[in-house]
Design a protein around this motif. Structure first.
Motif, mmCIF file in Angstrom:
data_model
loop_
_atom_site.group_PDB
_atom_site.id
_atom_site.type_symbol
_atom_site.label_atom_id
_atom_site.label_comp_id
_atom_site.label_asym_id
_atom_site.label_seq_id
_atom_site.Cartn_x
_atom_site.Cartn_y
_atom_site.Cartn_z
ATOM 1 N N ARG A 96 0.818 -1.319 -0.048
ATOM 2 C CA ARG A 96 -0.044 0.083 -0.060
ATOM 3 C C ARG A 96 0.796 1.016 -0.109
ATOM 4 N N ALA A 97 1.867 1.138 0.735
ATOM 5 C CA ALA A 97 2.820 2.566 0.903
ATOM 6 C C ALA A 97 3.349 2.654 -0.436
ATOM 7 N N ASN A 98 4.039 1.524 -1.053
ATOM 8 C CA ASN A 98 4.712 1.710 -2.380
ATOM 9 C C ASN A 98 3.756 2.231 -3.531
ATOM 10 N N ALA A 99 2.326 1.663 -3.326
ATOM 11 C CA ALA A 99 1.552 2.071 -4.471
ATOM 12 C C ALA A 99 1.197 3.420 -4.216
ATOM 13 N N GLN A 100 1.053 4.027 -3.027
ATOM 14 C CA GLN A 100 0.845 5.435 -2.854
ATOM 15 C C GLN A 100 1.957 6.228 -3.224
ATOM 16 N N LEU A 101 3.093 5.842 -3.015
ATOM 17 C CA LEU A 101 4.181 6.677 -3.643
ATOM 18 C C LEU A 101 4.381 6.533 -5.094
ATOM 19 N N GLY A 102 3.465 5.892 -5.662
ATOM 20 C CA GLY A 102 3.623 5.417 -7.174
ATOM 21 C C GLY A 102 4.688 4.531 -7.799
ATOM 22 N N LEU A 103 5.185 3.754 -6.931
ATOM 23 C CA LEU A 103 6.318 2.942 -7.157
ATOM 24 C C LEU A 103 5.645 1.498 -7.577
ATOM 25 N N LEU A 104 4.644 1.112 -7.237
ATOM 26 C CA LEU A 104 3.981 -0.281 -7.422
ATOM 27 C C LEU A 104 2.763 0.155 -8.246
ATOM 28 N N PRO A 105 2.648 -0.527 -9.367
ATOM 29 C CA PRO A 105 1.161 -0.299 -10.056
ATOM 30 C C PRO A 105 0.104 -0.775 -9.255
ATOM 31 N N GLN A 106 -1.084 -0.275 -9.308
ATOM 32 C CA GLN A 106 -2.231 -0.356 -8.430
ATOM 33 C C GLN A 106 -2.631 -1.838 -8.774
ATOM 34 N N GLU A 107 -2.658 -2.473 -9.855
ATOM 35 C CA GLU A 107 -3.226 -3.870 -10.173
ATOM 36 C C GLU A 107 -2.229 -4.577 -9.284
ATOM 37 N N LYS A 108 -0.922 -4.624 -9.377
ATOM 38 C CA LYS A 108 -0.019 -5.398 -8.628
ATOM 39 C C LYS A 108 -0.292 -5.116 -6.854
ATOM 40 N N CYS A 109 -0.407 -3.774 -6.800
ATOM 41 C CA CYS A 109 -0.715 -3.808 -5.281
ATOM 42 C C CYS A 109 -1.856 -4.484 -4.837
ATOM 43 N N ASP A 110 -3.021 -4.217 -5.697
ATOM 44 C CA ASP A 110 -4.480 -4.913 -5.216
ATOM 45 C C ASP A 110 -4.198 -6.474 -5.137
ATOM 46 N N ALA A 111 -3.484 -6.995 -5.996
ATOM 47 C CA ALA A 111 -3.463 -8.533 -5.823
ATOM 48 C C ALA A 111 -2.330 -9.034 -4.593
ATOM 49 N N ILE A 112 -1.360 -8.297 -4.418
ATOM 50 C CA ILE A 112 -0.693 -8.396 -2.942
ATOM 51 C C ILE A 112 -1.605 -8.423 -1.936
ATOM 52 N N VAL A 113 -2.440 -7.303 -1.859
ATOM 53 C CA VAL A 113 -3.268 -7.011 -0.860
ATOM 54 C C VAL A 113 -4.225 -8.179 -0.443
ATOM 55 N N ALA A 114 -4.880 -8.329 -1.536
ATOM 56 C CA ALA A 114 -5.849 -9.701 -1.599
ATOM 57 C C ALA A 114 -5.217 -10.776 -1.128
ATOM 58 N N ALA A 115 -4.139 -11.391 -1.625
ATOM 59 C CA ALA A 115 -3.236 -12.514 -1.149
ATOM 60 C C ALA A 115 -3.022 -12.422 0.517
ATOM 61 N N CYS A 116 -2.491 -11.283 0.835
ATOM 62 C CA CYS A 116 -2.302 -11.055 2.395
ATOM 63 C C CYS A 116 -3.527 -11.011 3.112
ATOM 64 N N GLU A 117 -4.492 -10.693 2.674
ATOM 65 C CA GLU A 117 -5.442 -10.790 3.116
ATOM 66 C C GLU A 117 -6.295 -12.112 3.501
ATOM 67 N N GLU A 118 -6.037 -13.029 2.478
ATOM 68 C CA GLU A 118 -6.474 -14.481 2.770
ATOM 69 C C GLU A 118 -5.377 -15.158 3.616
ATOM 70 N N ILE A 119 -4.091 -14.736 3.731
ATOM 71 C CA ILE A 119 -3.449 -15.249 4.570
ATOM 72 C C ILE A 119 -3.402 -14.749 6.046
ATOM 73 N N ARG A 120 -3.997 -13.603 6.176
ATOM 74 C CA ARG A 120 -4.288 -13.402 7.499
ATOM 75 C C ARG A 120 -5.321 -13.932 8.129
ATOM 76 N N ALA A 121 -6.527 -14.386 7.142
ATOM 77 C CA ALA A 121 -7.466 -14.814 7.601
ATOM 78 C C ALA A 121 -7.141 -16.292 7.661
ATOM 79 N N GLY A 122 -6.273 -16.765 7.622
ATOM 80 C CA GLY A 122 -5.850 -18.456 8.039
ATOM 81 C C GLY A 122 -5.456 -19.305 6.555
ATOM 82 N N ALA A 123 -5.428 -18.658 5.408
ATOM 83 C CA ALA A 123 -5.294 -19.438 4.363
ATOM 84 C C ALA A 123 -3.764 -19.810 3.984
ATOM 85 N N LEU A 124 -3.565 -20.708 3.360
ATOM 86 C CA LEU A 124 -2.115 -21.091 2.849
ATOM 87 C C LEU A 124 -0.949 -21.085 4.018
ATOM 88 N N HIS A 125 -1.430 -21.208 5.262
ATOM 89 C CA HIS A 125 -0.464 -21.352 6.119
ATOM 90 C C HIS A 125 0.247 -22.618 6.178
#
Length: 477
Positions: free
Chosen positions: A60-89
């Motif tokens: 999120r920080a890198n996307a806000q700085l314009g360094l990470l394309p929003q599409e990549k940021c969204d995919a990373i964030v979605a994957a992280c949220e799944e893991i935080r919810a207990g997936a892929l441990h």
């Protein structure tokens, strides 16, 4: 793809990675290198969730700085949220003990998050030309700021479970304190008869000891809220945008709901593990208190006929393969052993923190494993002690009453009334003749029966009172 494998490359060459794996080549090599405990980092779910939270905040920080394309940021964030919810441990497959200051764990997280994000983007695992574990998921990061930050967050998460467990046990002791509020007994110092108290006061003390621990666990680990995210390799912030540290910290605080702030000196924060030492000390203190309480429970329940036998612990299982009818205090015993382990873990954390060299401490993995095991075992031990022992404790009223009546320590209550010399003589005669203090006092006429009843009444024996001195003469020998 080749059969059931995909080919991935690192600086050492090509390797076959199972096609179904979300981890990649870096994780694969670390799996082969660190076969130590047989326990994987997935056994510490707080760490996995914290790593995902850090990666989410970084994206999120890198996307806000314009360094990470929003599409990549969204995919990373979605994957992280799944893991935080207990997936892929189950994809976090590395041994809890590993060299490299946690680099392998960081690589493991980068690869799992990346490959899940690739799927969410419509690509195959391992197609890193679309999203890369290091260049995108690990953008503006180093293991040396990601791993310590994740450990801080993970330990804070884990402590909530311990606080809940301690509070659960405290409530159980407090309930017993109220149940036993008017049950008189003899207190002891140095295992010798002291003066009367109530069983309720004894159990209230256990509750108070735990309350003190809970307060400190809630208020003292402030060093863990100070993170070094943005310091990258050694704290200088190389490869990171000047605004990245502040933005990533704010994002991580929002993701976790914790009050986090960037350390004022990132170089210091990258090499100093004082926060872990502080928390480990709190855990050791908790363990000492719990072990002392369990020692007392075992002593008070010892017997049932040749020991103190003042309380009865709930029978949980047969206590001997040879002695019929024997029942052991197995629940306090297991909590004692947890305490011994925690005290040993504290030494491990202390030595590992001391062994850091120059700009980095390479031994955070063993600190992390020690802290998580201590916290989890203490929390489980508290709940076990509360539910399988404390809630079922009963008072042995006959033994308690007999001990009070026969104790020569009752003479202490007469000190303000008949004087120390006379009280001492009473105690000595009672002990020598096998009589009660009451019998000796009445026989010598040192007090009337009414006066003695007033002096030895329940509230007079267990709390302060104003005395009118009597000062009778000591009984003759």
């Amino acid at each position: 793809m080749e059969n059931n494998y995909r080919i991935e490359s690192d600086l050492l060459g090509d390797r076959k990675v199972p096609v179904e794996a979300y981890y990649g080549v870096h994780t694969l090599r670390a799996m082969e290198n660190f076969r130590i405990t047989g326990t994987t980092i997935a056994s510490h779910p707080e760490l996995i969730k914290a790593m995902a939270a850090v990666k989410q905040a970084a994206a999120r920080a890198n996307a806000q700085l314009g360094l990470l394309p929003q599409e990549k940021c969204d995919a990373i964030v979605a994957a992280c949220e799944e893991i935080r919810a207990g997936a892929l441990h189950d994809q976090f497959v590395l041994d809890v003990l590993q060299g490299g200051a946690g680099t392998s764990t960081n690589m493991n997280a980068n690869e799992v998050i990346c490959n899940r994000a690739l799927e969410l983007m419509g690509h195959q695992r391992g197609e890193y030309q679309y999203l890369h574990p290091n260049e995108d998921v690990n953008m503006a990061q180093s293991t040396n700021d990601v791993y310590p930050t994740a450990l801080h967050v993970a330990v804070l998460m884990a402590l909530e479970n311990l606080i809940d467990g301690m509070e659960h046990l405290r409530v159980a002791f407090q309930a017993k304190a109220e149940e036993f509020a008017d049950v008189l007994k003899i207190g002891r110092t140095q295992l010798q008869d002291a003066v009367p108290m109530t069983l309720g006061q004894e159990f209230a003390t256990f509750a108070r000891m735990l309350q003190e621990v809970v307060v400190h666990l809630r208020t003292q680990p402030l060093l863990l809220t100070e993170i070094n995210l943005g310091g990258t390799a050694i704290g200088t912030g190389i490869t990171a945008h000047p605004d990245y540290a502040a933005l990533s910290c704010a994002a991580l605080a929002e993701v976790t709901g914790m009050q986090l702030h960037t350390a004022p000196d990132l170089i210091e924060a990258t090499q100093d593990c004082d926060g872990f030492v502080q928390v480990s000390g709190l855990l050791r203190r908790s363990a000492v208190k719990l072990s002392k309480i369990c020692n007392d429970l075992r002593l008070l329940s010892s017997g049932p006929r040749a020991g103190m036998g003042e309380i009865n612990l709930p029978p949980m299982q047969a206590g001997s393969s040879i002695m019929p009818g024997k029942v052991n205090p197995v629940i306090p015993e297991v909590v004692n052993q947890i305490a011994f382990e925690v005290i040993g873990n504290d030494l491990t954390v202390t030595l590992a923190a001391e062994a850091g060299q120059l700009q980095l401490n390479a031994f955070e993995p063993v600190m992390a494993d020690s802290l998580f095991r201590s916290i989890r075992h203490l929390a489980n031990g508290c709940r076990t002690l509360a539910d399988l022992c404390v809630k079922g404790i009963t008072a042995n009223h006959d033994v308690l009453h007999r001990n009070v009546e026969q104790s020569i320590s009752l003479a202490t209550a007469l000190n303000p009334l008949i004087g120390y010399k006379a009280a001492t003589a009473v105690a000595a005669e009672a002990y020598a003749r096998g009589e009660t203090v009451r019998e000796v006092v009445l026989r010598h006429g040192l007090m009337s029966e009414t006066e003695l009843d007033d002096a030895l009444r329940y509230d007079a024996l267990t709390q302060p009172r104003i005395y009118a001195k009597h000062h009778a003469l000591a009984p003759e020998a």
